[in-house]
Design a protein around this motif. Structure first.
Motif, PDB file in Angstrom:
ATOM      1  N   TRP A 114      -8.546   0.069  -4.824  1.00 47.94           N
ATOM      2  CA  TRP A 114      -7.380   0.952  -4.701  1.00 47.94           C
ATOM      3  C   TRP A 114      -6.489   0.749  -5.916  1.00 47.94           C
ATOM      4  O   TRP A 114      -6.221  -0.392  -6.314  1.00 47.94           O
ATOM      5  N   ASP A 115      -6.020   1.851  -6.490  1.00 46.24           N
ATOM      6  CA  ASP A 115      -5.119   1.808  -7.640  1.00 46.24           C
ATOM      7  C   ASP A 115      -3.767   2.349  -7.179  1.00 46.24           C
ATOM      8  O   ASP A 115      -3.650   3.535  -6.832  1.00 46.24           O
ATOM      9  N   LEU A 116      -2.763   1.471  -7.141  1.00 50.66           N
ATOM     10  CA  LEU A 116      -1.434   1.815  -6.624  1.00 50.66           C
ATOM     11  C   LEU A 116      -0.375   1.503  -7.664  1.00 50.66           C
ATOM     12  O   LEU A 116      -0.556   0.598  -8.477  1.00 50.66           O
ATOM     13  N   ASP A 117       0.754   2.189  -7.608  1.00 50.68           N
ATOM     14  CA  ASP A 117       1.840   1.940  -8.559  1.00 50.68           C
ATOM     15  C   ASP A 117       2.460   0.554  -8.342  1.00 50.68           C
ATOM     16  O   ASP A 117       2.844   0.191  -7.228  1.00 50.68           O
ATOM     17  N   LEU A 118       2.569  -0.190  -9.424  1.00 52.05           N
ATOM     18  CA  LEU A 118       3.113  -1.554  -9.364  1.00 52.05           C
ATOM     19  C   LEU A 118       4.488  -1.596  -8.706  1.00 52.05           C
ATOM     20  O   LEU A 118       4.783  -2.491  -7.916  1.00 52.05           O
ATOM     21  N   TYR A 119       5.349  -0.615  -9.047  1.00 59.75           N
ATOM     22  CA  TYR A 119       6.712  -0.692  -8.504  1.00 59.75           C
ATOM     23  C   TYR A 119       6.795  -0.193  -7.069  1.00 59.75           C
ATOM     24  O   TYR A 119       7.701  -0.601  -6.334  1.00 59.75           O
ATOM     25  N   HIS A 120       5.856   0.630  -6.646  1.00 61.02           N
ATOM     26  CA  HIS A 120       5.783   0.893  -5.207  1.00 61.02           C
ATOM     27  C   HIS A 120       5.406  -0.389  -4.480  1.00 61.02           C
ATOM     28  O   HIS A 120       5.979  -0.714  -3.431  1.00 61.02           O
ATOM     29  N   VAL A 121       4.463  -1.110  -5.046  1.00 58.17           N
ATOM     30  CA  VAL A 121       4.045  -2.374  -4.425  1.00 58.17           C
ATOM     31  C   VAL A 121       5.192  -3.382  -4.459  1.00 58.17           C
ATOM     32  O   VAL A 121       5.426  -4.106  -3.499  1.00 58.17           O
ATOM     33  N   SER A 122       5.958  -3.376  -5.555  1.00 58.21           N
ATOM     34  CA  SER A 122       7.048  -4.354  -5.629  1.00 58.21           C
ATOM     35  C   SER A 122       8.160  -4.016  -4.642  1.00 58.21           C
ATOM     36  O   SER A 122       8.835  -4.901  -4.127  1.00 58.21           O
ATOM     37  N   ARG A 123       8.339  -2.722  -4.360  1.00 58.19           N
ATOM     38  CA  ARG A 123       9.338  -2.354  -3.355  1.00 58.19           C
ATOM     39  C   ARG A 123       8.822  -2.618  -1.938  1.00 58.19           C
ATOM     40  O   ARG A 123       9.604  -2.882  -1.030  1.00 58.19           O
ATOM     41  N   HIS A 124       7.513  -2.532  -1.791  1.00 63.77           N
ATOM     42  CA  HIS A 124       6.913  -2.682  -0.458  1.00 63.77           C
ATOM     43  C   HIS A 124       5.674  -3.560  -0.535  1.00 63.77           C
ATOM     44  O   HIS A 124       4.541  -3.089  -0.382  1.00 63.77           O
ATOM     45  N   PRO A 125       5.889  -4.859  -0.751  1.00 61.92           N
ATOM     46  CA  PRO A 125       4.744  -5.768  -0.910  1.00 61.92           C
ATOM     47  C   PRO A 125       3.847  -5.806   0.325  1.00 61.92           C
ATOM     48  O   PRO A 125       2.699  -6.245   0.236  1.00 61.92           O
ATOM     49  N   GLU A 126       4.355  -5.306   1.451  1.00 58.67           N
ATOM     50  CA  GLU A 126       3.547  -5.337   2.671  1.00 58.67           C
ATOM     51  C   GLU A 126       2.314  -4.434   2.569  1.00 58.67           C
ATOM     52  O   GLU A 126       1.369  -4.582   3.339  1.00 58.67           O
ATOM     53  N   VAL A 127       2.303  -3.509   1.598  1.00 59.82           N
ATOM     54  CA  VAL A 127       1.119  -2.641   1.500  1.00 59.82           C
ATOM     55  C   VAL A 127      -0.122  -3.436   1.063  1.00 59.82           C
ATOM     56  O   VAL A 127      -1.243  -3.037   1.353  1.00 59.82           O
ATOM     57  N   ILE A 128       0.110  -4.561   0.407  1.00 58.97           N
ATOM     58  CA  ILE A 128      -1.029  -5.411   0.019  1.00 58.97           C
ATOM     59  C   ILE A 128      -1.715  -5.919   1.287  1.00 58.97           C
ATOM     60  O   ILE A 128      -2.942  -5.804   1.450  1.00 58.97           O
ATOM     61  N   LEU A 134      10.061   6.004   1.829  1.00 61.93           N
ATOM     62  CA  LEU A 134      10.133   4.560   1.580  1.00 61.93           C
ATOM     63  C   LEU A 134      10.504   4.253   0.132  1.00 61.93           C
ATOM     64  O   LEU A 134      11.015   3.187  -0.176  1.00 61.93           O
ATOM     65  N   ASP A 135      10.252   5.209  -0.782  1.00 52.94           N
ATOM     66  CA  ASP A 135      10.346   4.892  -2.201  1.00 52.94           C
ATOM     67  C   ASP A 135      11.741   4.566  -2.696  1.00 52.94           C
ATOM     68  O   ASP A 135      11.898   3.851  -3.663  1.00 52.94           O
ATOM     69  N   GLY A 136      12.751   5.136  -2.067  1.00 52.91           N
ATOM     70  CA  GLY A 136      14.106   4.976  -2.579  1.00 52.91           C
ATOM     71  C   GLY A 136      14.694   3.604  -2.351  1.00 52.91           C
ATOM     72  O   GLY A 136      15.778   3.317  -2.830  1.00 52.91           O
ATOM     73  N   ASP A 137      13.976   2.768  -1.653  1.00 51.88           N
ATOM     74  CA  ASP A 137      14.523   1.453  -1.309  1.00 51.88           C
ATOM     75  C   ASP A 137      14.775   0.590  -2.535  1.00 51.88           C
ATOM     76  O   ASP A 137      14.220   0.810  -3.588  1.00 51.88           O
ATOM     77  N   GLU A 138      15.582  -0.404  -2.367  1.00 47.69           N
ATOM     78  CA  GLU A 138      15.852  -1.392  -3.401  1.00 47.69           C
ATOM     79  C   GLU A 138      14.563  -2.018  -3.906  1.00 47.69           C
ATOM     80  O   GLU A 138      13.612  -2.213  -3.144  1.00 47.69           O
ATOM     81  N   CYS A 139      14.581  -2.375  -5.162  1.00 49.27           N
ATOM     82  CA  CYS A 139      13.440  -3.096  -5.711  1.00 49.27           C
ATOM     83  C   CYS A 139      13.416  -4.518  -5.151  1.00 49.27           C
ATOM     84  O   CYS A 139      14.426  -5.211  -5.192  1.00 49.27           O
ATOM     85  N   THR A 140      12.290  -4.911  -4.618  1.00 46.79           N
ATOM     86  CA  THR A 140      12.167  -6.275  -4.116  1.00 46.79           C
ATOM     87  C   THR A 140      11.996  -7.233  -5.283  1.00 46.79           C
ATOM     88  O   THR A 140      12.622  -8.269  -5.363  1.00 46.79           O
ATOM     89  N   ALA A 141      11.117  -6.854  -6.185  1.00 46.16           N
ATOM     90  CA  ALA A 141      10.882  -7.676  -7.367  1.00 46.16           C
ATOM     91  C   ALA A 141      10.901  -6.751  -8.570  1.00 46.16           C
ATOM     92  O   ALA A 141      10.260  -5.714  -8.581  1.00 46.16           O
ATOM     93  N   THR A 142      11.671  -7.109  -9.585  1.00 42.55           N
ATOM     94  CA  THR A 142      11.870  -6.202 -10.710  1.00 42.55           C
ATOM     95  C   THR A 142      10.933  -6.497 -11.857  1.00 42.55           C
ATOM     96  O   THR A 142      10.774  -5.675 -12.749  1.00 42.55           O
TER      97      THR A 142
END
Ligand code: NAG
Ligand code: NAG
Ligand code: NAG
Ligand code: NAG
Ligand code: NAG
Length: 360
Positions: free
Chosen positions: A57-71, A335-343
């Motif tokens: 799966w190829d996913l956007d890094l910053y989507h993953v950083s905002r929502h690490p639970e997708v991993i 979900l995307d508009g949320d704060e960045c978890t990890a920048t």
């Protein structure tokens, strides 16, 4: 599976021009593997996951950083899945979690022209000839490893094509050699890192066919868009240029964008029957020998939506595979508009965000 990647050391010392780094590739990361790419929005972890037989799966890094639970969502649903984290390497964009950090006075000079000279894109070319610029993009590689990604897909490594002949498209007169040096340094960074699953962090080549000969020895896979030149925008077919990856047992993930995959009645959506017959056949035609006429022998093909006029549907959940299956992976733009978890900014406390990765 293992392969050896000769890493070019930029400074040549005593005649030694390279060292070998052993790349420890995780299972299910071989050629012809079924894959999915979805970089439009965060995956909707409250929906049933589909397709569950895609092993990359190829996913956007910053989507993953905002929502690490997708991993965890992917790993729980697909045994042995490999997750590649896409990021824009040649440009920074205002949706990236480190965007604010690039605006600091000491870094702003590293940002050049807007993508397509259009400020509305919110994307600016990075001076990747400058070592500070390179080092700042390397942090995205490290962020991917911290988040538990298995590989990275650095996009837009072909800014040299708009700087040729004094065009000055990026604003920095960047050359192909500059991009080879840049991506080679990103590869050194990735291969120095061990993933959360104890393999080497993998790194791929996105398009930029002119660079294959120089980059393939140091990279682990490739991701191509429209390599058959079926869309009007491109200028030549370039699938065959990537056969060195296949020859070295490295997967080539190939995206085609048939316009008829879009539902004419609902332009945001996927046509349930898939692309029309002519476009399906053209998109999915594949060579059965390495030297076939299309150049896509043993590529991992996928059909996706893309629309220059409306990027809001580009590379979303709509997908057709070459066995004709149409699937729509559930995504959730709310979900995307949320704060960045990890920048990816390696100083604790920037907007109080980064520490959350550890305290989550
Ligand atoms: C999905 O992720 C969110 C965090 O964004 C979490 O609150 C929610 O519980 C998750 N849903 C499921 C079904 O795991
Ligand atoms: C690279 O960029 C940094 C940060 O903007 C700047 O201080 C430095 O002078 C630049 N280096 C070169 C060689 O241009
Ligand atoms: C290239 O573009 C940049 C940014 O627009 C500008 O500062 C620079 O002067 C241009 N260089 C040339 C040689 O045109
Ligand atoms: C751009 O860079 C090339 C080398 O890649 C150089 O020959 C050329 O003079 C440069 N042009 C400008 C306007 O600086
Ligand atoms: C790997 O990452 C996942 C998801 O972030 C986490 O749950 C798990 O504990 C991590 N494992 C290791 C070995 O760090």
């Amino acid at each position: 599976m293992k392969h050896f990647a000769p890493i070019l050391v930029p400074i040549i010392i005593g005649g030694i021009t390279g060292a070998s780094a052993q790349v420890d590739v995780p299972p299910n990361f071989g050629i012809e593997v079924k894959w999915q790419i979805e970089i439009q929005s965060t995956l909707d972890n409250n929906s049933a996951l589909t397709p569950t037989d895609a092993l990359v799966w190829d996913l956007d890094l910053y989507h993953v950083s905002r929502h690490p639970e997708v991993i965890g969502y992917l790993r729980d649903n697909i045994e042995g899945v490999n997750i590649i984290c896409y990021f824009n390497a040649g440009l920074v964009q205002d949706s990236d979690c480190d965007w604010d950090d690039w605006q600091r006075p000491e870094f702003i000079g590293l940002l050049g022209n807007y993508y397509e000279n259009d400020p509305e894109t919110g994307e600016r070319w990075v001076n990747i000839r400058n070592q500070t610029g390179i080092d700042r993009i390397k942090r995205r590689v490290r962020l991917a490893a911290q988040l538990g990604c298995d590989g990275v897909d650095p996009d837009n490594i072909d800014g040299y094509t708009i700087d040729e002949g004094g065009e000055n498209g990026t604003g920095f007169n960047l050359s192909d050699d500059d991009y080879v040096n840049f991506v080679t340094q990103l590869a050194q960074e990735a291969h120095s890192l061990t993933t959360n699953r104890s393999f080497t962090l993998l790194i791929g080549q996105k398009n930029a066919a002119e660079l294959v000969e120089r980059l393939e020895p140091n990279l682990d896979f490739a991701v191509l868009e429209d390599c058959k030149n079926l869309r009007e925008e491109a200028d030549r077919a370039f699938c065959a240029d990537f056969q060195p990856y296949i020859a070295n047992e490295k997967p080539v993930f190939s995206i085609e964008y048939p316009s008829s995959l879009r539902d004419p009645a609902a332009p945001q959506q996927c046509r349930a029957t898939g692309a029309d017959e002519a476009q399906f056949e053209a998109s999915c035609a594949n060579d059965t020998t390495p030297d076939g006429p299309l150049g896509n022998y043993r590529f991992s093909e996928i059909l996706k939506l893309r629309d220059e006029a409306d990027e809001s549907t580009e590379l979303n959940g709509c997908t057709q595979y070459c066995d004709r299956e149409v699937v729509v992976t559930a995504i959730n733009s709310e979900l995307d508009g949320d704060e960045c978890t990890a920048t990816g900014v390696e100083s604790f406390g920037l907007k109080g965000r980064f520490w959350k990765l550890f305290s989550a």
